[in-house]
Structure formats: structure tokens, C-alpha cells
Design an enzyme around this catalytic site. Sequence first.
Site, PDB file in Angstrom:
ATOM      1  N   GLY A 162      36.641  31.443  38.045  1.00  0.00           N
ATOM      2  CA  GLY A 162      37.395  31.800  36.863  1.00  0.00           C
ATOM      3  C   GLY A 162      38.406  30.730  36.549  1.00  0.00           C
ATOM      4  O   GLY A 162      38.403  29.650  37.168  1.00  0.00           O
TER       5      GLY A 162
ATOM      6  N   ALA B 101      40.860  30.698  39.944  1.00  0.00           N
ATOM      7  CA  ALA B 101      40.408  30.539  41.327  1.00  0.00           C
ATOM      8  C   ALA B 101      38.902  30.708  41.425  1.00  0.00           C
ATOM      9  O   ALA B 101      38.241  31.163  40.486  1.00  0.00           O
ATOM     10  CB  ALA B 101      41.109  31.570  42.209  1.00  0.00           C
TER      11      ALA B 101
ATOM     12  N   ASP C 111      44.424  42.240  32.378  1.00  0.00           N
ATOM     13  CA  ASP C 111      43.205  41.429  32.247  1.00  0.00           C
ATOM     14  C   ASP C 111      41.975  42.274  32.577  1.00  0.00           C
ATOM     15  O   ASP C 111      41.098  41.855  33.338  1.00  0.00           O
ATOM     16  CB  ASP C 111      43.277  40.211  33.171  1.00  0.00           C
ATOM     17  CG  ASP C 111      42.241  39.139  32.799  1.00  0.00           C
ATOM     18  OD1 ASP C 111      41.744  39.172  31.651  1.00  0.00           O
ATOM     19  OD2 ASP C 111      41.921  38.303  33.661  1.00  0.00           O
TER      20      ASP C 111
END
Length: 575
Positions: free
Chosen positions: A54, A57, A168
Site C-alpha cells: 500500500g 507499507a 480508511d
Amino acid sequence: MNHFGDIAEIKGMIESRDNIQSSKAQFQENSQTSTIISNRTIANYRLVEIRGTGGMANIYKAIQLSLDRPVALKIMHPHFHTNEAFITRFEKEAKRAAMLQHENIVSIIDYGCDNGEYYIAMEYIDGTNLNEIIRKQRKMPLEVALHVCHQVAEGLKYAHGMGLVHRDIKPGNIMLSYDGRVMITDFGIAKATGDSTITSAGQVIGSPSYMSPEQAAGRPTDHRSDLFSLGIILYEIIAGEKPFNGETYQSLITSIMSDYPTSLQEFRLDVTREIDELVQRALIKVADSRYQSAEEFSEAVMAQLSKFKVQSPRKMMAEYLKNPARTTEKLRADKISDHMESALYFLAVGQGKLAEAKREFLDVLRFDRNNKEAKKYLSKLEAQLPTEKTRAKLGDFRLNLGASYALVVVIIIMLSLVVFSLLPQGIDRPVDSIVEVVNPNGEKPQPNIVIGPTSILGQDQSLESDMLAKDVAGSGAGDFGRSLQAPSAGHRILVYDYPRQNIIRYGSVKIVTNVPARIKIDNENYSWSNGPLIKVLPGRHLIEASADGHKSVVRRIFLKTGQADTIRMDLEPKK
């Protein structure tokens, strides 16, 4: 208090935002084909394979050496190692997520830094993420989609209750285990309620396609932003496409803030109005108008999911992940069979249940638009049942007819009340006389007793006790529920004669004279004077008192409703 953090933090945030916006990871989870990694360790973990990446990370499957168990290891990208703001965020993710212990949230095992590499060790989920399912299947059966949404809502309910907003929520952060569990992961940009130290004002945080309007505008967000993001996911896994789209970042943000989603019923025949309304409410632009809590959202979803009568949602989820196509077809066949069975039952019952039978046949066609048996029965039912247009007209006619009946009833009641108000009220029976027992010294025992019609005994007529009892008993006194006891010897009885009338409570008058006198009211014989009150209608009246050997006295009075008057009329002897 400085709500914007220091200059270095702001600079780091801006740089990281530019990096993320320029990457494809903004618009979708960039899961990669598993890459085997050998002989690389970080702290207490040996990396096995990379499972995804992502903007912040990489995610690896790893083995925790001390316990020899699989874990998911999240390792920060190297270019963030010098970014204090991201390191702070990374650490806070670990600490915040470690507080959460819930079946729908991935557990945190460990956090640390080894040779400058920051990592978070998490519970390993043997499964896939929702983003992969969407990429391969596009859409899900309704009961599967509702189950996924319900489980995520339950996890959010717990997190929000702990004072944590995820910020998120997207398909890539929803894990689906092969044993049927649904779990939220990656609290990397989560925000504690009231915490303003991580994000500077006006900064956009989150994955653009799943942002809420307030999040996209850089305004302050709360737990309801997560619910909007979940609403986007539910819409997507039902419709097979996102509710808001744009070819560029700016056009996507504009769509989220200004466009209204197309009804889900335009994408699928099996979507009910209730399910469509459920999703549309989650996607309302104004936070105060959408679901106000994850609990409320969860309950609304469960209300719709329960209609599918799924015996074991977790087992259904596991079967779907194992073979999505076969499970989808099985669920569809089961629904067709259930609705057809109900339709045939209602059809067998006959009149009174034909509308229900028609509804069930229509439900069959929602899942199998070409079902010949349902179409055959529907064509027969159409001939027996009125169409919607006919029902509407019939309903209007019945409504108008009902209104007319109601109006007639109201008029009749009003007329009855008017007539009733003009009729005499009170005692049911006409009263002709009032019998009054007077003892020798002129005192009258109380109370006076009103009885039914009697013969006029005269002013001074004396009776024996047994004769009085007999005459009174035959007078109908019992009709009034009272009895008249015979007076003792030496008492005399005065009988006041009334014309036959109903005693009504409009007004009353008592005539007092110096000698016993006959009383006429409006030229009608009423009674003797010095008796009880005489009940008369309100208005003007002519009263005449007369006695043998005395001159008659005439007086006019005006009596009001409820008024009680005493009138003195002295008679002079004739010369």
C-alpha cells in the site's frame, strides 16, 4: 495549543500525501501475486512471502520464531524511515489497534523497530481481502453482501465505542477468512476522538474512492465518516460498481461531494426497495442525516439480512469464499424454491390470499426472470386480481364512499344532538303530582318525595294509614326506585297537582302565598302554593295564584336557564 503540529510534521505530511496521490494505491488495493522470500528475518520474524502493498507499507506473511506460528507483518516503506510524522502515525496505529479486542478486528501482536525498519505484527488471516473478491466477482449475492456489511459495522461499533475512528474503510482493509470470518484491519490513519496532533487542518486522509464528503473536503471527521465509506462498499458489492466515479482525483472528489448514487434497483432485479433505501441513507451527503452510529447501521442491515433466513451466515461466507459461483447459484436456487413454495401455498388457500400468491410469484421472477411456471400462474392471477390502476381507482372510490358515509353519519349525529337538546331531559316519566306529608304542627319531613300519577286528594283531605299506603302503592312510585311510607295518625297529606309534563332542569320557581292557593302557569293548572320547586322552561311566564274567598293575584316573570326563584304572592280576602 498548536493544532497543526510542528513545521517538520506538516512538511512530512505534505510530502507523503504527494507520494500517495501519485501512486495507483489511491484508487485500489495494489495486491500482488505472492512472492516467496527466503532467509530474511526482522526481529523475531522470518518473512515467508509478500501478500500486498500500500502507500504506507508492505504486508508479509511471516513466522513468529519464538512461537513458530504464522503472523502478518506490516513493514513501513524505507522512504518513510526518516519521516517523523509517519513514524509517529505508524506507532500510534499499533498502540491504538492493540487496544481493540473484537472478533471483527484483526488483533495486534507486536510493534517495534529493527535496524531502522519499523514493523507491526498482526494476527494472520488465512483468507483474502474484499478487494480481491470484487476484482474477480464484481458483485455478491445480496445475503452475502449484507453479511459482510453487518460484520464490518459490528467491528466499527466496537472501535467507535473505544473512541477510535478508522478513516480508511475500504475493501483492501476488510479481510475475509476461509472459515467465514469478516475482519477490519489497518488502523494506520485511525484517529482517536478529539485527537488533532496527527493530521493538519485541511489535509485529505484516506482512500479517495471511499471517502466521505467531509473527508474529501478536508473538514473535521467523526465516526459517521466510516459509515459513509462502508455504505460505498455495500453499494459496490451489490451493484458491481462504485456509486461515485472520476477519471482524475479532482473529478472523483467532485463526484463524491455533489453526485447522487443511482438506485440499486436499476442494477439488479433482486434488490428490494428496503435494501435500496438502506444503502441510500448511508450515502447521504450531510452527516447529520445519515446513520448516526455503527449500531444503528448494523441493526438496519440485520433487519434486511434476517429476511433471507440464512441458517449460518458464517458457514455461507466460508462456502462463498471456497466457490463463489456455485454458492451464488445455490443461494439463488434456494430463494426461487422458497418463493415458489410460498406462492403455491397461497394459491391453494384461494380467495383472500391471491394477492400474497402474486407477490411471491413476482419474487420468483426477481431471481429468475424467465421462470415459465411463475409467469403462467401470474397470467391467471392477473385475470382474477384487479390491476394496480384498477386498485387505485377502486381505492379512491372506496375512500370517497367512505368519506360520504362518514359525512352522513356526522350530520345524523349532529341533528340528533340538536333534537335531543330540545327535548325534555332528566326524569323519564311525566309527573302529575307531588305528595307532601305535613304533620299537625305544620313541619314538613324531608326529603319531599316525587311519585307518579295519583288521584287528587285535595288540600285538607285526611286518610287512614292503610288507605294511604294502598293509594300510593298504586300510583307507580316504585318506578322511581323509592317508596313512600304511610304517615302516622293525625298527619295530613297535600297533593300538588301538575299538568302532565317532563320535569327538566332548565329553571325552577317556588310560589309562596299567605294562604294555600292554586297555581296556574301560562293558564295551565300546575300545583298548590307553598309546595316544592316547580320546574319550568326558561323564558317569560304568567303566574296566577287563586284561593276560595280571596282575590286572585297575577304576576309575570322571566326565568333564565338554571335559575331558581322564590316568588311571594299574598292574596287579599274578598270583601
